[in-house]
Design a protein around this motif. Structure first.
Motif, PDB file in Angstrom:
ATOM      1  N   GLY A  69      -0.543  -6.833  -1.366  1.00  0.00           N
ATOM      2  CA  GLY A  69      -1.035  -7.496  -2.569  1.00  0.00           C
ATOM      3  C   GLY A  69      -0.089  -8.547  -3.111  1.00  0.00           C
ATOM      4  O   GLY A  69      -0.240  -8.985  -4.249  1.00  0.00           O
ATOM      5  N   THR A  96      -5.291  -6.303  -9.294  1.00  0.00           N
ATOM      6  CA  THR A  96      -6.730  -6.557  -9.377  1.00  0.00           C
ATOM      7  C   THR A  96      -6.988  -7.481 -10.553  1.00  0.00           C
ATOM      8  O   THR A  96      -6.120  -7.724 -11.386  1.00  0.00           O
ATOM      9  CB  THR A  96      -7.531  -5.254  -9.572  1.00  0.00           C
ATOM     10  OG1 THR A  96      -7.148  -4.648 -10.823  1.00  0.00           O
ATOM     11  CG2 THR A  96      -7.290  -4.277  -8.439  1.00  0.00           C
ATOM     12  N   VAL A 142      -1.938  -1.765  -6.317  1.00  0.00           N
ATOM     13  CA  VAL A 142      -2.303  -3.118  -5.882  1.00  0.00           C
ATOM     14  C   VAL A 142      -2.785  -3.894  -7.105  1.00  0.00           C
ATOM     15  O   VAL A 142      -3.277  -3.313  -8.074  1.00  0.00           O
ATOM     16  CB  VAL A 142      -3.409  -3.097  -4.811  1.00  0.00           C
ATOM     17  CG1 VAL A 142      -2.922  -2.433  -3.548  1.00  0.00           C
ATOM     18  CG2 VAL A 142      -4.656  -2.397  -5.324  1.00  0.00           C
ATOM     19  N   THR A 190      -6.422  -2.472   0.842  1.00  0.00           N
ATOM     20  CA  THR A 190      -6.107  -3.330  -0.306  1.00  0.00           C
ATOM     21  C   THR A 190      -7.308  -4.204  -0.667  1.00  0.00           C
ATOM     22  O   THR A 190      -7.683  -4.326  -1.837  1.00  0.00           O
ATOM     23  CB  THR A 190      -4.884  -4.208  -0.002  1.00  0.00           C
ATOM     24  OG1 THR A 190      -3.734  -3.369   0.180  1.00  0.00           O
ATOM     25  CG2 THR A 190      -4.609  -5.186  -1.129  1.00  0.00           C
ATOM     26  N   VAL A 227      -7.152 -11.477   1.731  1.00  0.00           N
ATOM     27  CA  VAL A 227      -6.050 -10.579   2.083  1.00  0.00           C
ATOM     28  C   VAL A 227      -5.803 -10.730   3.577  1.00  0.00           C
ATOM     29  O   VAL A 227      -6.726 -10.591   4.382  1.00  0.00           O
ATOM     30  CB  VAL A 227      -6.384  -9.114   1.739  1.00  0.00           C
ATOM     31  CG1 VAL A 227      -5.211  -8.204   2.093  1.00  0.00           C
ATOM     32  CG2 VAL A 227      -6.737  -8.987   0.260  1.00  0.00           C
ATOM     33  N   ARG A 241      -2.592  -3.620 -12.421  1.00  0.00           N
ATOM     34  CA  ARG A 241      -2.159  -2.836 -11.266  1.00  0.00           C
ATOM     35  C   ARG A 241      -2.889  -1.499 -11.273  1.00  0.00           C
ATOM     36  O   ARG A 241      -2.892  -0.787 -12.271  1.00  0.00           O
ATOM     37  CB  ARG A 241      -0.652  -2.592 -11.306  1.00  0.00           C
ATOM     38  CG  ARG A 241       0.177  -3.867 -11.387  1.00  0.00           C
ATOM     39  CD  ARG A 241       0.354  -4.515 -10.044  1.00  0.00           C
ATOM     40  NE  ARG A 241       0.992  -5.821 -10.142  1.00  0.00           N
ATOM     41  CZ  ARG A 241       1.365  -6.549  -9.093  1.00  0.00           C
ATOM     42  NH1 ARG A 241       1.154  -6.082  -7.874  1.00  0.00           N
ATOM     43  NH2 ARG A 241       1.927  -7.728  -9.256  1.00  0.00           N
ATOM     44  N   ILE A 274      -9.547  -4.046  -4.159  1.00  0.00           N
ATOM     45  CA  ILE A 274      -9.767  -5.215  -5.014  1.00  0.00           C
ATOM     46  C   ILE A 274     -11.263  -5.411  -5.254  1.00  0.00           C
ATOM     47  O   ILE A 274     -11.708  -5.671  -6.385  1.00  0.00           O
ATOM     48  CB  ILE A 274      -9.137  -6.466  -4.383  1.00  0.00           C
ATOM     49  CG1 ILE A 274      -7.608  -6.356  -4.394  1.00  0.00           C
ATOM     50  CG2 ILE A 274      -9.575  -7.731  -5.115  1.00  0.00           C
ATOM     51  CD1 ILE A 274      -6.899  -7.452  -3.634  1.00  0.00           C
ATOM     52  N   LEU A 283      -3.298 -13.165  -0.337  1.00  0.00           N
ATOM     53  CA  LEU A 283      -2.339 -12.077  -0.488  1.00  0.00           C
ATOM     54  C   LEU A 283      -2.025 -11.453   0.866  1.00  0.00           C
ATOM     55  O   LEU A 283      -2.791 -11.576   1.825  1.00  0.00           O
ATOM     56  CB  LEU A 283      -2.903 -10.988  -1.417  1.00  0.00           C
ATOM     57  CG  LEU A 283      -3.560 -11.434  -2.719  1.00  0.00           C
ATOM     58  CD1 LEU A 283      -4.156 -10.233  -3.440  1.00  0.00           C
ATOM     59  CD2 LEU A 283      -2.556 -12.152  -3.610  1.00  0.00           C
TER      60      LEU A 283
END
Length: 436
Positions: free
Chosen positions: A103, A90, A88, A230, A213, A117, A234, A99
């Motif tokens: 992601g 970051t 994912v 996810t 998200v 990633r 993050i 997102l």
């Protein structure tokens, strides 16, 4: 040696499996060695590719749940391992972006900027590596900052029925918090409400220092579950950089419902109210990833949608046992126009006494005693049988009902700094003490 290993891996023949059956929400594959958690790609006759995750494996066959639509898949379709691993994005390049559960940006603002990633899965911080929670986190909500004080690195559950105001309170916290960055996961939300939350509730100010998200209610169960992890990953990435992040998830109940769909499709036996055992294991694994680490913190606020306003239903009961406190929203307060509809007496922060000095703890306890006395005498008050002078605490509550209500109510667009909230509580406490 590493270059040689990479070259040998690239030169190895590709293993291709096949779909053996498509049933319900998932599909079964054979001929491709894979483990639980691996991602695979299924290609139909039209060349369209659908990603899926392995959720169970037995006797050379794997049960997979799709991350997209299952329409068009049939037995005989080829299955390949997805290259690149499960990662994912970051980093600060995500701020202000919206997102999906994988992601990928869905806000129409183009590709992501400079991001890193990282693997989706990781272990929670070890118990002895966690720093103690010793500082409050300001939210800008008077009732929350004073009477149910949130600690930096705490995990708090926001328990309420549908339509009581959970999302509105989350947006209020997102705009007023001291946290350096907010990560907001909208799991299982109605598609209509997502845009309204972003534009009306969160607004440009809140979105500028947030990452959102989204996995709406019509998306596959696996995508809804993945959105929760996810968002958590993050938030963890900001904590790894020493930042203090705020993770807000709406709602934890819909994550549990997604896992119920996945577990039952994989053949797990239903247990409490149809939830398979993996649901409660997943809740513990997800919630333990928030909190403090050696440096930085993730403060988690998770909404729990109580079924029929039953605060003892299985997901609510399991979440309450894991979390560090719970904030209860009362439907009766909401319908009466009392906002935020926080049931102060029903709400508990397990770290409030650790992050507040004794004098502030006593201020909060003083108002709680007055509210508790008023609640105990409410039946007598309703029928006109209460006699003034019977209880100094009830007398104080009745005499200064307007002042108490003014302190506990707060407009959606109002932000009260924590020092000001405590000063107002001190003045209110002095007024109530004088009446006693």
């Amino acid at each position: 040696m590493r270059g040689l290993a990479a070259a040998l891996e690239a030169a190895a023949p590709e293993r291709v499996g096949v779909v053996t059956s498509v049933l319900g929400l998932g599909l079964e594959t054979a001929g491709l060695p894979c483990a639980v958690g691996d991602l695979v790609v299924v290609t139909n006759d039209d060349g369209a590719a659908t990603e899926a995750e392995v959720v169970a494996s037995a006797r050379g066959r794997a049960t997979c749940m799709p991350l997209g639509r299952i329409t068009g898949l049939r037995p005989g379709d080829p299955v390949r391992a997805r290259r690149g691993g499960d990662v994912v994005p970051t980093g600060a390049g995500l701020l202000g972006r919206v997102l999906d559960g994988l992601g990928r940006p869905i806000d129409g603002k183009g590709p992501l900027g400079a991001v890193e990633r990282v693997p989706l899965d990781r272990e929670a911080p070890r118990a002895m590596d966690r720093a103690r929670i010793d500082a409050p986190l300001e939210t800008g909500v008077r009732a929350l900052d004073t009477l149910v004080t949130l600690g930096r690195g705490q995990r708090l559950g926001l328990f309420a029925g549908s339509g009581v105001g959970k999302s509105s309170l989350l947006s209020m916290i997102a705009r007023g918090t001291q946290a350096e960055v907010s990560v907001i996961a909208l799991v299982g939300e109605r598609g209509r409400e997502v845009r309204e939350f972003l534009d009306d509730d969160l607004g440009p100010e809140g979105l500028a220092r947030a990452v959102v998200v989204v996995a709406t209610s019509d998306e596959p169960a696996l995508m809804r579950r993945r959105a929760a992890f996810t968002a958590t990953r993050i938030a963890e990435s900001f904590r790894d950089r020493g930042a203090h992040a705020l993770l807000m998830m709406d709602s934890l109940t819909r994550v549990a419902m997604a896992q119920r769909e996945i577990g039952l499709s994989a053949g797990e036996p239903p247990a409490t109210r149809g939830y398979p055992p993996s649901t409660f294991a997943l809740l513990a694994r997800l919630l333990e990833r928030a909190g403090t680490a050696e440096a930085g913190s993730v403060t988690g606020i998770y909404t729990v949608l109580v079924d029929g306003d039953d605060h003892n239903e299985p997901v609510a009961d399991a979440a309450r046992s894991i979390l560090d406190g719970h904030l209860v929203l009362d439907r009766r307060l909401a319908v009466s126009g009392h906002y935020p509809p926080i049931d102060v007496l029903g709400s508990v922060s397990r770290v409030a006494a650790k992050v507040n000095p004794p004098e502030r703890t006593e201020l909060a306890a003083g108002l709680r005693r007055v509210l508790a006395a008023r609640k105990a005498a409410q039946d007598l008050i309703d029928v006109g049988a209460y006699q003034r002078g019977s209880s100094p605490l009830v007398d104080a509550a009745l005499a200064h009902e307007a002042e108490i209500g003014e302190f506990l109510r707060q407009p959606l667009d109002d932000r009260t700094p924590s020092p000001e909230a405590w000063d107002r509580l001190a003045r209110l406490d002095a007024t109530l003490g004088g009446a006693r």
